[in-house]
Design a protein around this motif. Structure first.
Motif, PDB file in Angstrom:
ATOM      1  N   VAL A 126       0.837  -1.202   0.000  1.00  0.00           N
ATOM      2  CA  VAL A 126       0.000   0.000   0.000  1.00  0.00           C
ATOM      3  C   VAL A 126       0.871   1.250   0.000  1.00  0.00           C
ATOM      4  N   GLY A 127       1.893   1.273   0.841  1.00  0.00           N
ATOM      5  CA  GLY A 127       2.790   2.426   0.875  1.00  0.00           C
ATOM      6  C   GLY A 127       3.502   2.639  -0.446  1.00  0.00           C
ATOM      7  N   TYR A 128       3.920   1.543  -1.069  1.00  0.00           N
ATOM      8  CA  TYR A 128       4.564   1.617  -2.380  1.00  0.00           C
ATOM      9  C   TYR A 128       3.616   2.230  -3.409  1.00  0.00           C
ATOM     10  N   GLY A 129       2.375   1.760  -3.417  1.00  0.00           N
ATOM     11  CA  GLY A 129       1.397   2.287  -4.367  1.00  0.00           C
ATOM     12  C   GLY A 129       1.118   3.764  -4.154  1.00  0.00           C
ATOM     13  N   LEU A 130       0.965   4.167  -2.916  1.00  0.00           N
ATOM     14  CA  LEU A 130       0.709   5.578  -2.626  1.00  0.00           C
ATOM     15  C   LEU A 130       1.879   6.450  -3.080  1.00  0.00           C
ATOM     16  N   GLY A 131       3.080   5.978  -2.854  1.00  0.00           N
ATOM     17  CA  GLY A 131       4.239   6.747  -3.275  1.00  0.00           C
ATOM     18  C   GLY A 131       4.341   6.868  -4.787  1.00  0.00           C
ATOM     19  N   GLU A 132       4.074   5.784  -5.508  1.00  0.00           N
ATOM     20  CA  GLU A 132       4.188   5.802  -6.962  1.00  0.00           C
ATOM     21  C   GLU A 132       3.117   6.660  -7.622  1.00  0.00           C
ATOM     22  N   LEU A 133       1.951   6.790  -6.993  1.00  0.00           N
ATOM     23  CA  LEU A 133       0.850   7.545  -7.599  1.00  0.00           C
ATOM     24  C   LEU A 133       0.838   9.004  -7.178  1.00  0.00           C
ATOM     25  N   SER A 134       1.738   9.392  -6.314  1.00  0.00           N
ATOM     26  CA  SER A 134       1.779  10.777  -5.853  1.00  0.00           C
ATOM     27  C   SER A 134       2.074  11.717  -7.020  1.00  0.00           C
ATOM     28  N   GLY A 135       1.312  12.792  -7.111  1.00  0.00           N
ATOM     29  CA  GLY A 135       1.555  13.808  -8.127  1.00  0.00           C
ATOM     30  C   GLY A 135       0.856  13.588  -9.451  1.00  0.00           C
ATOM     31  N   LEU A 136       0.167  12.464  -9.631  1.00  0.00           N
ATOM     32  CA  LEU A 136      -0.572  12.248 -10.876  1.00  0.00           C
ATOM     33  C   LEU A 136      -1.905  12.984 -10.829  1.00  0.00           C
ATOM     34  N   ASP A 137      -2.456  13.269 -12.002  1.00  0.00           N
ATOM     35  CA  ASP A 137      -3.686  14.062 -12.084  1.00  0.00           C
ATOM     36  C   ASP A 137      -4.948  13.239 -11.903  1.00  0.00           C
ATOM     37  N   ALA A 138      -4.951  12.009 -12.369  1.00  0.00           N
ATOM     38  CA  ALA A 138      -6.175  11.203 -12.382  1.00  0.00           C
ATOM     39  C   ALA A 138      -5.800   9.733 -12.404  1.00  0.00           C
ATOM     40  N   LEU A 139      -6.783   8.900 -12.108  1.00  0.00           N
ATOM     41  CA  LEU A 139      -6.497   7.487 -11.896  1.00  0.00           C
ATOM     42  C   LEU A 139      -7.605   6.625 -12.471  1.00  0.00           C
ATOM     43  N   VAL A 140      -7.212   5.562 -13.172  1.00  0.00           N
ATOM     44  CA  VAL A 140      -8.151   4.523 -13.574  1.00  0.00           C
ATOM     45  C   VAL A 140      -7.714   3.241 -12.866  1.00  0.00           C
ATOM     46  N   VAL A 141      -8.668   2.591 -12.220  1.00  0.00           N
ATOM     47  CA  VAL A 141      -8.369   1.477 -11.318  1.00  0.00           C
ATOM     48  C   VAL A 141      -9.024   0.211 -11.845  1.00  0.00           C
ATOM     49  N   ALA A 142      -8.258  -0.867 -11.838  1.00  0.00           N
ATOM     50  CA  ALA A 142      -8.775  -2.168 -12.264  1.00  0.00           C
ATOM     51  C   ALA A 142      -9.424  -2.864 -11.081  1.00  0.00           C
ATOM     52  N   GLY A 143     -10.748  -3.035 -11.143  1.00  0.00           N
ATOM     53  CA  GLY A 143     -11.451  -3.797 -10.135  1.00  0.00           C
ATOM     54  C   GLY A 143     -11.253  -5.284 -10.357  1.00  0.00           C
ATOM     55  N   GLY A 144     -11.578  -6.057  -9.337  1.00  0.00           N
ATOM     56  CA  GLY A 144     -11.387  -7.497  -9.401  1.00  0.00           C
ATOM     57  C   GLY A 144     -10.134  -7.908  -8.643  1.00  0.00           C
ATOM     58  N   ASP A 145     -10.103  -9.144  -8.203  1.00  0.00           N
ATOM     59  CA  ASP A 145      -8.984  -9.669  -7.439  1.00  0.00           C
ATOM     60  C   ASP A 145      -8.563 -11.007  -8.029  1.00  0.00           C
ATOM     61  N   PRO A 146      -7.407 -11.068  -8.709  1.00  0.00           N
ATOM     62  CA  PRO A 146      -6.974 -12.333  -9.316  1.00  0.00           C
ATOM     63  C   PRO A 146      -6.811 -13.464  -8.307  1.00  0.00           C
ATOM     64  N   GLU A 147      -6.606 -13.117  -7.032  1.00  0.00           N
ATOM     65  CA  GLU A 147      -6.424 -14.136  -6.006  1.00  0.00           C
ATOM     66  C   GLU A 147      -7.743 -14.605  -5.390  1.00  0.00           C
ATOM     67  N   ASP A 148      -8.844 -13.945  -5.743  1.00  0.00           N
ATOM     68  CA  ASP A 148     -10.140 -14.284  -5.148  1.00  0.00           C
ATOM     69  C   ASP A 148     -11.232 -14.109  -6.194  1.00  0.00           C
ATOM     70  N   ALA A 149     -11.350 -15.097  -7.067  1.00  0.00           N
ATOM     71  CA  ALA A 149     -12.334 -15.010  -8.151  1.00  0.00           C
ATOM     72  C   ALA A 149     -13.755 -14.936  -7.619  1.00  0.00           C
ATOM     73  N   ALA A 150     -14.004 -15.507  -6.445  1.00  0.00           N
ATOM     74  CA  ALA A 150     -15.353 -15.502  -5.886  1.00  0.00           C
ATOM     75  C   ALA A 150     -15.807 -14.110  -5.479  1.00  0.00           C
ATOM     76  N   ALA A 151     -14.864 -13.169  -5.323  1.00  0.00           N
ATOM     77  CA  ALA A 151     -15.230 -11.806  -4.932  1.00  0.00           C
ATOM     78  C   ALA A 151     -15.950 -11.065  -6.054  1.00  0.00           C
ATOM     79  N   GLY A 152     -15.835 -11.560  -7.286  1.00  0.00           N
ATOM     80  CA  GLY A 152     -16.518 -10.935  -8.406  1.00  0.00           C
ATOM     81  C   GLY A 152     -15.646  -9.919  -9.123  1.00  0.00           C
ATOM     82  N   PRO A 153     -16.119  -9.419 -10.267  1.00  0.00           N
ATOM     83  CA  PRO A 153     -15.281  -8.571 -11.132  1.00  0.00           C
ATOM     84  C   PRO A 153     -15.154  -7.128 -10.679  1.00  0.00           C
TER      85      PRO A 153
END
Length: 199
Positions: A126-153
């Motif tokens: 989580v800390g790595y992700g927050l650091g890498e995304l700092s300063g960007l204008d906008a974000l598109v996020v991929a929903g879904g969890d490859p490790e938990d298919a039952a969670a849905g898309p």
């Protein structure tokens, strides 16, 4: 409130051409397109620099080339040619986000997008992700969890959700969930969530 981020269901069926001549998820694709078109940068205009946040088998960040080959879709079926050969390939969830971004906002935005792929659910990811995304204008996020298919898309993987929660706390974002009916029947879900985060 200006929209800063969009969480889409990162199924390859969202990408035109991925299902051959069939056109599944028409309603979801339209909802995602409207949501991405409404995203604004910090000064109220179109975002200059996009980020892509997605789950993956290992964490990484940088410019990536989309490919759905791991999902059984040959690159020749995909629209456009986003990035020249030699650029590392994104995993499937990030690739869906990149291809959708290119279709809605433009290939230039996808070519320049900073792709952050996260594995696991620990504080380091989580800390790595927050650091890498700092300063960007906008974000598109991929929903879904490859490790938990039952969670849905549309359920976010733990590390992705942790980054979104961190960004929300940092910038005062709130989430709006739009439930999109997709009456395709068969083996596909009847509804999908498209989530926008705004400040």
């Amino acid at each position: 409130m200006p929209t800063r981020a969009v969480v889409l269901p990162a199924t390859p069926l969202l990408v035109p051409g991925a299902a051959g001549h069939a056109r599944p998820l028409t309603a979801v694709r339209a909802a995602v397109s409207r949501a991405l078109a409404a995203v604004r940068g910090p000064h109220g205009g179109p975002p200059d620099r996009w980020g892509v946040l997605a789950p993956a088998s290992r964490s990484s960040a940088g410019i990536r080339r989309p490919s759905l080959a791991a999902a059984g879709v040959a690159d020749r079926w995909l629209p456009g040619q986003l990035i020249a050969a030699g650029v590392p390939t994104a995993q499937v969830p990030a690739s869906v986000a990149l291809l959708t971004l290119a279709a809605v906002v433009g290939e230039q935005a996808a070519r320049r997008a900073h792709v952050v792929q996260l594995a696991g659910d620990d504080h380091a990811a989580v800390g790595y992700g927050l650091g890498e995304l700092s300063g960007l204008d906008a974000l598109v996020v991929a929903g879904g969890d490859p490790e938990d298919a039952a969670a849905g898309p549309t359920a976010c993987a733990p590390a992705v959700r942790g980054v979104l929660d961190g960004l929300a706390a940092r910038h005062g974002w709130t989430a709006t969930v739009r439930v999109v009916a997709e009456p395709g029947g068969g083996h596909l879900p009847d509804t999908y969530d498209v989530v926008t985060w705004a400040d």
